[in-house]
Motif scaffolding. Sequence first.
Motif, PDB file in Angstrom:
ATOM      1  N   PHE A  67       0.725  -1.328  -0.042  1.00  0.00           N
ATOM      2  CA  PHE A  67       0.089  -0.027   0.039  1.00  0.00           C
ATOM      3  C   PHE A  67       0.842   1.301   0.069  1.00  0.00           C
ATOM      4  CE2 PHE A  67      -1.789   3.426   2.680  1.00  0.00           C
ATOM      5  CZ  PHE A  67      -2.900   3.722   1.878  1.00  0.00           C
ATOM      6  N   ALA A  68       1.672   1.321   1.026  1.00  0.00           N
ATOM      7  CA  ALA A  68       2.525   2.472   1.074  1.00  0.00           C
ATOM      8  C   ALA A  68       3.440   2.869  -0.220  1.00  0.00           C
ATOM      9  CB  ALA A  68       3.579   2.375   2.277  1.00  0.00           C
ATOM     10  N   TRP A  69       3.662   2.128  -0.963  1.00  0.00           N
ATOM     11  CA  TRP A  69       4.625   2.282  -2.295  1.00  0.00           C
ATOM     12  C   TRP A  69       3.925   2.510  -3.334  1.00  0.00           C
ATOM     13  CZ3 TRP A  69       5.593  -1.056   1.784  1.00  0.00           C
ATOM     14  CH2 TRP A  69       6.598  -0.599   2.858  1.00  0.00           C
ATOM     15  N   ARG A  70       2.500   2.417  -3.476  1.00  0.00           N
ATOM     16  CA  ARG A  70       1.914   2.530  -4.922  1.00  0.00           C
ATOM     17  C   ARG A  70       0.749   3.268  -4.724  1.00  0.00           C
ATOM     18  NH1 ARG A  70      -2.425  -0.599  -3.313  1.00  0.00           N
ATOM     19  NH2 ARG A  70      -2.174  -2.234  -1.906  1.00  0.00           N
ATOM     20  N   THR A  71       0.296   4.021  -3.704  1.00  0.00           N
ATOM     21  CA  THR A  71      -1.058   4.892  -3.285  1.00  0.00           C
ATOM     22  C   THR A  71      -0.573   6.288  -3.300  1.00  0.00           C
ATOM     23  OG1 THR A  71      -1.640   4.204  -1.341  1.00  0.00           O
ATOM     24  CG2 THR A  71      -2.209   2.691  -3.042  1.00  0.00           C
ATOM     25  N   ALA A  72      -1.377   7.012  -3.928  1.00  0.00           N
ATOM     26  CA  ALA A  72      -1.384   8.376  -3.391  1.00  0.00           C
ATOM     27  C   ALA A  72      -1.796   8.829  -1.904  1.00  0.00           C
ATOM     28  CB  ALA A  72      -2.181   9.484  -4.546  1.00  0.00           C
ATOM     29  N   PRO A  73      -2.757   8.133  -1.344  1.00  0.00           N
ATOM     30  CA  PRO A  73      -3.123   8.443  -0.042  1.00  0.00           C
ATOM     31  C   PRO A  73      -2.176   8.096   1.014  1.00  0.00           C
ATOM     32  CG  PRO A  73      -5.088   7.362  -1.243  1.00  0.00           C
ATOM     33  CD  PRO A  73      -3.709   7.169  -1.999  1.00  0.00           C
ATOM     34  N   ALA A  74      -1.162   7.068   0.551  1.00  0.00           N
ATOM     35  CA  ALA A  74      -0.101   6.855   1.689  1.00  0.00           C
ATOM     36  C   ALA A  74       0.646   8.129   1.884  1.00  0.00           C
ATOM     37  CB  ALA A  74       0.816   5.670   0.830  1.00  0.00           C
ATOM     38  N   GLY A  75       0.616   8.952   1.310  1.00  0.00           N
ATOM     39  CA  GLY A  75       1.323  10.093   1.884  1.00  0.00           C
ATOM     40  C   GLY A  75       0.655  10.985   2.896  1.00  0.00           C
ATOM     41  N   ARG A  76      -0.755  10.595   2.976  1.00  0.00           N
ATOM     42  CA  ARG A  76      -1.543  11.422   3.814  1.00  0.00           C
ATOM     43  C   ARG A  76      -1.932  10.631   5.111  1.00  0.00           C
ATOM     44  NH1 ARG A  76      -4.008  12.546  -1.071  1.00  0.00           N
ATOM     45  NH2 ARG A  76      -5.821  11.210  -0.524  1.00  0.00           N
ATOM     46  N   VAL A  77      -1.505   9.260   4.895  1.00  0.00           N
ATOM     47  CA  VAL A  77      -1.904   8.462   6.005  1.00  0.00           C
ATOM     48  C   VAL A  77      -0.603   7.799   6.773  1.00  0.00           C
ATOM     49  CG1 VAL A  77      -2.972   6.152   6.524  1.00  0.00           C
ATOM     50  CG2 VAL A  77      -3.687   7.733   4.823  1.00  0.00           C
ATOM     51  N   SER A  78      -0.380   7.961   7.920  1.00  0.00           N
ATOM     52  CA  SER A  78       0.585   7.090   8.637  1.00  0.00           C
ATOM     53  C   SER A  78       0.259   5.676   8.672  1.00  0.00           C
ATOM     54  CB  SER A  78       0.708   7.705  10.120  1.00  0.00           C
ATOM     55  OG  SER A  78       1.118   8.873  10.013  1.00  0.00           O
ATOM     56  N   VAL A  79       1.206   4.888   8.150  1.00  0.00           N
ATOM     57  CA  VAL A  79       1.061   3.383   8.000  1.00  0.00           C
ATOM     58  C   VAL A  79       2.024   2.688   9.011  1.00  0.00           C
ATOM     59  CG1 VAL A  79       1.271   1.518   6.208  1.00  0.00           C
ATOM     60  CG2 VAL A  79       0.949   3.828   5.578  1.00  0.00           C
ATOM     61  N   TYR A  80       1.324   1.772   9.397  1.00  0.00           N
ATOM     62  CA  TYR A  80       2.065   1.097  10.777  1.00  0.00           C
ATOM     63  C   TYR A  80       2.010  -0.515  10.249  1.00  0.00           C
ATOM     64  CZ  TYR A  80       1.868   5.347  12.986  1.00  0.00           C
ATOM     65  OH  TYR A  80       1.893   6.689  13.657  1.00  0.00           O
ATOM     66  N   GLU A  81       3.108  -1.048   9.879  1.00  0.00           N
ATOM     67  CA  GLU A  81       3.062  -2.716   9.331  1.00  0.00           C
ATOM     68  C   GLU A  81       3.630  -3.418  10.637  1.00  0.00           C
ATOM     69  OE1 GLU A  81       5.090  -3.731   5.915  1.00  0.00           O
ATOM     70  OE2 GLU A  81       3.831  -2.454   4.670  1.00  0.00           O
ATOM     71  N   VAL A  82       2.781  -4.074  11.179  1.00  0.00           N
ATOM     72  CA  VAL A  82       3.141  -4.668  12.304  1.00  0.00           C
ATOM     73  C   VAL A  82       3.330  -6.526  11.949  1.00  0.00           C
ATOM     74  CG1 VAL A  82       2.108  -5.756  14.442  1.00  0.00           C
ATOM     75  CG2 VAL A  82       1.334  -3.597  13.552  1.00  0.00           C
ATOM     76  N   ASP A  83       4.413  -7.121  12.449  1.00  0.00           N
ATOM     77  CA  ASP A  83       4.584  -8.192  11.901  1.00  0.00           C
ATOM     78  C   ASP A  83       5.925  -8.930  12.596  1.00  0.00           C
ATOM     79  OD1 ASP A  83       4.624 -10.608  10.150  1.00  0.00           O
ATOM     80  OD2 ASP A  83       4.202  -9.648   8.495  1.00  0.00           O
ATOM     81  N   HIS A  84       6.325 -10.012  12.442  1.00  0.00           N
ATOM     82  CA  HIS A  84       7.601 -10.549  13.233  1.00  0.00           C
ATOM     83  C   HIS A  84       8.672  -9.935  12.760  1.00  0.00           C
ATOM     84  CE1 HIS A  84      10.357 -13.214  14.814  1.00  0.00           C
ATOM     85  NE2 HIS A  84       9.405 -13.885  15.632  1.00  0.00           N
ATOM     86  N   PRO A  85       9.771  -9.546  13.624  1.00  0.00           N
ATOM     87  CA  PRO A  85      11.052  -8.908  13.090  1.00  0.00           C
ATOM     88  C   PRO A  85      11.533  -9.781  12.069  1.00  0.00           C
ATOM     89  CG  PRO A  85      10.573  -8.780  15.703  1.00  0.00           C
ATOM     90  CD  PRO A  85       9.596  -9.609  15.413  1.00  0.00           C
ATOM     91  N   ALA A  86      11.525 -10.919  12.138  1.00  0.00           N
ATOM     92  CA  ALA A  86      12.289 -11.764  11.120  1.00  0.00           C
ATOM     93  C   ALA A  86      11.606 -11.287   9.623  1.00  0.00           C
ATOM     94  CB  ALA A  86      12.355 -13.099  11.421  1.00  0.00           C
ATOM     95  N   THR A  87      10.313 -11.341   9.588  1.00  0.00           N
ATOM     96  CA  THR A  87       9.675 -11.125   8.481  1.00  0.00           C
ATOM     97  C   THR A  87       9.816  -9.787   7.973  1.00  0.00           C
ATOM     98  OG1 THR A  87       7.846 -12.613   9.012  1.00  0.00           O
ATOM     99  CG2 THR A  87       7.272 -11.151   7.437  1.00  0.00           C
TER     100      THR A  87
END
Length: 284
Positions: A100-120
């Motif tokens: 999402f954060a690398w392909r959409t214009a709204p990503a610049g207006r939205v704070s994105v928090y990707e939650v996952d295991h540190p290894a992933t």
Amino acid sequence: MDDGLPSDKGPSRTAMIAAAARAAHLVVDHPPHLFHDTVAATLLGERAAELLTYHRESGDHPVLSGSRSQVSVRAHYTETRLTAGGFEQYVILGAGLDTFAWRTAPAGRVSVYEVDHPATQAWKRELLTDAGFDTAAVEFVGVDFERDDLTAQLKAHGFDAGRPSLVSWLGVTMYLTESAIAATLDTLSGLAPGTELVMEYALPEELQDESGRVFSQFARLATAQQGEPMLSFFSPESVTALLNEHRFTVAEHISQREAVDAALWQRTDGLAPVDFCRLVRAHN
């Protein structure tokens, strides 16, 4: 297929499969497309050719066509909700290779928090760097759900727990025990009022349609062989009860067929909705 299970065993095979399915949808299936992930193939790097070949050569196989419809529809619906709700914070649980954060214009207006295991996340950072993408586009919130406090980890990465957010939880719950799902819901219920959750869940066999049962047969075997077996299945009623127990109010349950405009299913190819997984939208 899920978008990245917490794992300390290295790259998640199911995360790669999901990203490949999103990329393959634009290559194998005819317009109109259900979703446009124009980044997934680039992110997969040298693995893209191999993974996309499966779809090019055997795209009508139930597990391949079913995975393309599943990952495309759930992404379409969730990102539409993000825009429609005007949310400025987007929490992606089990983000895997989400783009999402690398392909959409709204990503610049939205704070994105990707939650996952540190290894992933370490693996994904490598892929992003190799593909020339900016890793600073999101906050990578590394969490071991069995040991870490999700809210505390989000706050440590700049998340404002006093503002409503959209939380997506796609392709994950079927790989967790019900107790693990309940623990996460309990944490999410403490986020700011007005927070919205879009969660995907797998139906038990008796509620699946014919295509869903065929897809389930292949998908469950494949993920089990990859060490990521499916563990939890819910009816809409049992999901509603679980969410209510954790102080969420359900707005709607939605099938693949219902999650996108009906015109998108007027197709000239063999892609069709599969009633194996559904989405539930709820708010606290």
